[in-house]
Design a protein around this motif. Structure first.
Motif, mmCIF file in Angstrom:
data_model
loop_
_atom_site.group_PDB
_atom_site.id
_atom_site.type_symbol
_atom_site.label_atom_id
_atom_site.label_comp_id
_atom_site.label_asym_id
_atom_site.label_seq_id
_atom_site.Cartn_x
_atom_site.Cartn_y
_atom_site.Cartn_z
ATOM 1 N N GLU A 163 -7.510 -2.473 2.780
ATOM 2 C CA GLU A 163 -6.587 -3.146 1.855
ATOM 3 C C GLU A 163 -5.497 -3.870 2.625
ATOM 4 N N SER A 208 -6.591 3.235 3.585
ATOM 5 C CA SER A 208 -6.159 1.956 3.033
ATOM 6 C C SER A 208 -6.214 0.815 4.045
ATOM 7 N N VAL A 226 0.835 -1.211 0.000
ATOM 8 C CA VAL A 226 0.000 0.000 0.000
ATOM 9 C C VAL A 226 0.867 1.256 0.000
#
Length: 278
Positions: free
Chosen positions: A268, A265, A131
């Motif tokens: 994710e 994020s 990420v």
């Protein structure tokens, strides 16, 4: 043979390419070599992945993870997963299989615990690196994922060999860092045919020098390592104070900040971590 001499002995073997891998790693190494072939066709990759049920399940799972399934359309077959992920991500999955296999035959409870913690740490670093690479450093995220997965592979190899040298992993982690980590790590990375840029990024982690915001793959790995919520058991614990400090690292990224990007994020990172822990 004392601990330091044992580390030096194994490091010398690694430097000469004399590495002793567990038998269950051999098939995975052959699979990795096949995927590394630039002429490897997607159909070949599908057949190779399907031959390993665990790898097949992980391939489908990561293809359906938040990081790779931007459309929200789930898939259920290996062929579709390979098409979505591409060979480079498959190489990362095979690398994760090899790394975990290195610690899978341990029988000593203390070594088993170290291997389990080391994989938790590795999975966090890999997920964060992917990420950070994509959202912050503008580094190839697939390469960052791969680098995160293998950044402690030398440590896993040492744990796999530890039963031959009782007590070698007890005591001050600085002995491992000073006399084993670099040479053993380099030897295993060479055996895995890891590309030079990835090896250089991992070596940058050993020196601990980085730039903020991250400018390259080495910086990305170091930042991910600092932000990982689980320490490597082969290094001195960061401790609550150091980790709290690491978690407050922030800087501007375009019109946003690192903290905001990590918050956005979080799903994710969580999704990638979960797949790697399967």
């Amino acid at each position: 043979m004392n601990r330091v001499d044992a580390f030096k002995h194994i490091a010398a073997q690694a430097g000469r390419g004399e590495l002793a891998f567990p038998a269950n790693v051999a098939a995975s190494l052959k699979l990795q070599q096949a995927l590394n072939d630039p002429d490897c066709h997607a159909d070949t990759a599908v057949k190779l992945i399907q031959a390993d049920p665990l790898l097949a399940a992980r391939t489908v799972a990561i293809a359906n993870s938040v990081a790779y399934n931007r459309s929200g359309t789930e898939i259920s077959g290996v062929r579709s997963a390979v098409q979505r992920l591409g060979v480079r991500t498959l190489q990362s999955l095979v690398a994760s299989l090899i790394v975990r296999q290195l610690g899978s035959k341990l029988t000593d409870p203390d070594l088993q615990a170290k291997a389990a913690q080391l994989w938790e740490h590795t999975a966090h670093v890999a997920a964060l690196a992917q990420v950070i690479a994509r959202r912050v450093a503008q580094v190839d995220p697939d390469t960052a994922l791969f680098a995160g997965i293998i950044h402690e592979v030398g440590g896993f190899y040492m744990l796999a060999r530890a039963a031959e040298y009782p007590g070698i992993m007890d005591g001050d982690p600085e002995d491992w860092i000073a006399h084993g980590e670099t040479e053993i790590g380099r030897g295993v990375l060479r055996k895995l045919a890891v590309p030079d840029p990835v090896t250089q990024a991992i070596e940058a982690m050993w020196t601990g020098m980085r730039a903020l915001p991250p400018e390259n793959l080495g910086d990305t790995l170091l930042l991910a390592n600092d932000l990982a919520p689980v320490d490597s058991p082969l290094h001195q614990p960061q401790g609550a104070t150091t980790r709290a400090s690491a978690r407050t690292i922030d800087f501007a990224v375009g019109d946003g900040t690192l903290e905001a990007i990590l918050r956005e994020s979080a799903d994710e990172v969580k999704s990638l971590y979960a797949v790697l822990m399967l």
